[in-house]
Design a protein around this motif. Structure first.
Motif, PDB file in Angstrom:
ATOM      1  N   TYR A 263       0.755  -1.213  -0.091  1.00 49.47           N
ATOM      2  CA  TYR A 263       0.272  -0.078  -0.023  1.00 49.47           C
ATOM      3  C   TYR A 263       0.810   1.384  -0.033  1.00 49.47           C
ATOM      4  O   TYR A 263       2.097   1.260   0.130  1.00 49.47           O
ATOM      5  CB  TYR A 263      -1.067   0.228   1.185  1.00 49.47           C
ATOM      6  N   ARG A 264       0.357   2.407  -0.287  1.00 49.46           N
ATOM      7  CA  ARG A 264       1.098   3.534  -0.564  1.00 49.46           C
ATOM      8  C   ARG A 264       1.460   3.952   0.834  1.00 49.46           C
ATOM      9  O   ARG A 264       2.762   4.591   1.019  1.00 49.46           O
ATOM     10  CB  ARG A 264      -0.070   4.717  -0.862  1.00 49.46           C
ATOM     11  N   ASP A 265       1.020   3.920   1.949  1.00 49.20           N
ATOM     12  CA  ASP A 265       1.484   4.272   3.227  1.00 49.20           C
ATOM     13  C   ASP A 265       2.705   3.455   3.804  1.00 49.20           C
ATOM     14  O   ASP A 265       3.156   3.576   4.836  1.00 49.20           O
ATOM     15  CB  ASP A 265       0.298   4.426   4.259  1.00 49.20           C
ATOM     16  N   GLY A 266       3.054   2.566   3.099  1.00 47.57           N
ATOM     17  CA  GLY A 266       4.176   1.728   3.452  1.00 47.57           C
ATOM     18  C   GLY A 266       3.836   0.497   4.136  1.00 47.57           C
ATOM     19  O   GLY A 266       4.622  -0.743   4.395  1.00 47.57           O
ATOM     20  N   SER A 267       2.530   0.189   4.192  1.00 45.50           N
ATOM     21  CA  SER A 267       2.003  -0.995   4.810  1.00 45.50           C
ATOM     22  C   SER A 267       2.275  -2.098   3.595  1.00 45.50           C
ATOM     23  O   SER A 267       1.962  -1.810   2.493  1.00 45.50           O
ATOM     24  CB  SER A 267       0.529  -1.114   5.144  1.00 45.50           C
ATOM     25  N   VAL A 268       2.464  -3.155   4.343  1.00 44.39           N
ATOM     26  CA  VAL A 268       2.525  -4.313   3.119  1.00 44.39           C
ATOM     27  C   VAL A 268       1.762  -5.706   3.851  1.00 44.39           C
ATOM     28  O   VAL A 268       1.983  -6.003   5.011  1.00 44.39           O
ATOM     29  CB  VAL A 268       3.940  -4.986   2.861  1.00 44.39           C
ATOM     30  N   LEU A 269       0.727  -5.926   3.552  1.00 47.11           N
ATOM     31  CA  LEU A 269      -0.190  -7.043   3.862  1.00 47.11           C
ATOM     32  C   LEU A 269      -0.023  -8.376   3.153  1.00 47.11           C
ATOM     33  O   LEU A 269      -0.162  -8.403   2.117  1.00 47.11           O
ATOM     34  CB  LEU A 269      -1.806  -6.638   3.832  1.00 47.11           C
ATOM     35  N   ALA A 270       0.138  -9.554   4.141  1.00 44.45           N
ATOM     36  CA  ALA A 270       0.520 -10.841   3.302  1.00 44.45           C
ATOM     37  C   ALA A 270      -0.648 -11.809   4.133  1.00 44.45           C
ATOM     38  O   ALA A 270      -1.164 -11.540   5.017  1.00 44.45           O
ATOM     39  CB  ALA A 270       1.781 -11.191   3.751  1.00 44.45           C
ATOM     40  N   GLN A 271      -0.776 -12.762   3.174  1.00 42.41           N
ATOM     41  CA  GLN A 271      -1.683 -13.953   3.804  1.00 42.41           C
ATOM     42  C   GLN A 271      -0.589 -15.031   3.869  1.00 42.41           C
ATOM     43  O   GLN A 271       0.019 -15.247   3.067  1.00 42.41           O
ATOM     44  CB  GLN A 271      -2.920 -14.105   2.980  1.00 42.41           C
ATOM     45  N   MET A 272      -0.806 -15.510   5.268  1.00 44.22           N
ATOM     46  CA  MET A 272       0.018 -16.783   5.395  1.00 44.22           C
ATOM     47  C   MET A 272      -0.739 -17.934   5.851  1.00 44.22           C
ATOM     48  O   MET A 272      -1.699 -17.958   6.191  1.00 44.22           O
ATOM     49  CB  MET A 272       1.110 -16.401   6.571  1.00 44.22           C
ATOM     50  N   GLY A 273       0.087 -19.085   5.707  1.00 45.86           N
ATOM     51  CA  GLY A 273      -0.607 -20.263   6.189  1.00 45.86           C
ATOM     52  C   GLY A 273       0.148 -21.708   5.539  1.00 45.86           C
ATOM     53  O   GLY A 273       1.021 -21.505   4.938  1.00 45.86           O
ATOM     54  N   GLN A 274      -0.333 -22.739   5.848  1.00 54.42           N
ATOM     55  CA  GLN A 274       0.313 -23.911   5.475  1.00 54.42           C
ATOM     56  C   GLN A 274       0.065 -24.020   3.768  1.00 54.42           C
ATOM     57  O   GLN A 274      -0.914 -23.556   3.376  1.00 54.42           O
ATOM     58  CB  GLN A 274      -0.337 -25.373   5.882  1.00 54.42           C
ATOM     59  N   PRO A 275       0.823 -24.546   3.250  1.00 55.58           N
ATOM     60  CA  PRO A 275       0.636 -24.938   1.575  1.00 55.58           C
ATOM     61  C   PRO A 275      -0.370 -26.078   1.448  1.00 55.58           C
ATOM     62  O   PRO A 275       0.020 -27.084   1.221  1.00 55.58           O
ATOM     63  CB  PRO A 275       2.016 -24.949   1.104  1.00 55.58           C
TER      64      PRO A 275
END
Ligand code: NAD
Ligand code: MG
Length: 398
Positions: A263-275
């Motif tokens: 995102y523009r404000d520097g945030s990076v959102l990730a989704q994590m989990g088992q494959p």
């Protein structure tokens, strides 16, 4: 009384890796889902078992003799399943089964027409069949709009991005939402570190042995060549509407971070989990709710590292070819897809050397001129033409 409406689910490609995982999630949540249609290509025995367990209104197989065998296997089981066969019956499974939710999990171009039918009919479309969107992105997105249903990505990367975007991302321009870039992660497949001079002798068995995911054979080879990631860039382009240059690929060998949004404000959102594909499947089936998927909890303390790097384009020429087709637009992605399907099938079953997969795809892309992909007829005609060109190149090699 239940707080939710019981969903009526049709599964296109129920005997494949995604199909079986979908039924597994449904099995864990019987109060939420009814299975009303199941379809398979040739795996009649497995489909019969699924019909006996889930009792769908309609079951479809590719061939007439497969249908006769399925009828036989269901005889005396007190099951009212209508058994149909052939490509048109895949559309019937969507339109005549009273489904409200369609899992599109046929592999390759064979899944395009029924997936489009689901889009037109206003169903909730759970899209695993990325090839459909690669071939007909514009038409498919229009069909979803006209039909008025919901499109939920099942591909783990796109499902991750969907989870990391604001809820109303389809309603406002991305610039207003502050979305700058999408980062698709890729494991790099089984040959990420294989010395380049050893790639020539890769066998189908080696290519199908993915380090992190258990998948069908075609997508396993696509993951090894990274054509899969190229197809996914095109898929993301259509699903999320960002310009191509804002969609990036990152090698992440652990397959724990499934993708990210910057995102523009520097945030990076990730989704994590088992494959484990049951996570995105469960998310799509129950969205916006969360249900039990049977997936083991992620234990971050047991992970030694999370690594990220740029893909090596020299190692993965299919990725560059996909970027080029994406940029060319029009029918180029459909040509890329058709040539790749033929080349992968020849590698798996007819001795085409691994390193010839990108050669065939490149030759076909250079042979067939790009035109607008404005109608289904045109896309299907280009698909046939590209398959023929690929077969001719392969025949000339052997
Ligand atoms: P698979 O080969 O395991 O299963 C494919 C299914 O489609 C089977 O049910 C098969 O019978 C059916 N099918 C094949 N050819 C057909 C035809 N001509 N007509 C009718 N049915 C036919 O494949 P998969 O790994 O489950 O992948 C399915 C789709 O989901 C692919 O588009 C793949 O790219 C995508 N996907 C898969 C995974 C995964 O983990 N397996 C992850 C992300 C996306
Ligand atoms: Mg994927």
């Amino acid at each position: 009384m239940a707080k939710y409406v019981k969903r009526q689910v049709a599964i296109l490609g129920s005997t494949g890796s995604i199909g079986v995982n979908t039924l597994d999630v449904i099995r864990k949540n019987p109060e939420r889902f009814n299975v009303v249609a199941l379809t398979a290509g040739k795996q009649v025995d497995r489909l019969a078992e699924q019909c006996i367990e889930f009792q769908p209104a309609i079951a479809v197989v590719s061939e007439a003799n497969g249908a006769a065998r399925l009828e036989q296997l269901l005889l005396g089981k007190n099951i009212k399943t209508r058994v149909l066969h052939g490509p048109d019956a895949l559309v019937t499974a969507v339109t005549d089964s009273d489904c409200d939710t369609v899992m599109a999990a046929i592999v390759g171009a064979a899944g395009l027409v029924p997936a489009l039918a689901a889009a037109h009919a206003g169903k909730r479309v759970l899209l695993a069949n990325k090839e459909a969107l690669v071939m007909s992105g514009n038409l498919f997105m229009q069909a979803m709009k006209i039909g008025g249903g919901e499109l939920l990505p099942i591909d783990s990367e796109h499902n991750a991005i969907f989870q990391c975007l604001p809820n109303d991302f389809t309603k406002a321009p991305h610039a207003h939402l502050g979305v700058e870039e999408l980062w698709l992660t890729a494991s790099g497949g089984p040959f990420r570190n294989t010395p380049l001079d050893q790639l020539a002798s890769i066998t189908p068995k080696q290519a199908c042995a993915h380090p992190n995911w258990v998948m069908g054979r075609k997508i396993s080879v696509d993951s090894a060549t990274m054509m899969n990631k190229g197809l996914e860039v095109i898929e993301a382009f259509w699903l999320f509407g960002l310009p191509l240059e804002k969609i990036k690929v990152l090698i992440h060998p652990q397959s724990v971070v499934h993708s990210l949004v910057r995102y523009r404000d520097g945030s990076v959102l990730a989704q994590m989990g088992q494959p484990d594909m049951r996570t995105p499947i469960a998310y799509g089936l129950a969205w916006p709710e969360r249900i039990e998927a049977g997936v083991a909890p992620l234990n971050l303390t047991q992970l030694a590292n999370l690594n990220f790097s740029e893909p090596e384009l020299a190692r993965f020429p299919c990725l560059s070819l996909a970027f080029a087709a994406a940029k060319a637009g029009g029918t180029a992605p459909a040509v890329l897809n058709a040539a790749n399907e033929v080349a992968v099938s020849a590698f798996l079953d007819a001795g085409l050397p691994y390193l010839e997969i990108p050669t065939v795809v490149e030759k076909v892309l250079n042979t067939i001129p790009v035109s607008n992909a404005d109608s289904l007829e045109l896309i299907l005609a280009v698909d046939v033409e590209a398959r023929k060109a690929a077969q001719d190149f392969i025949a000339a090699l052997q």
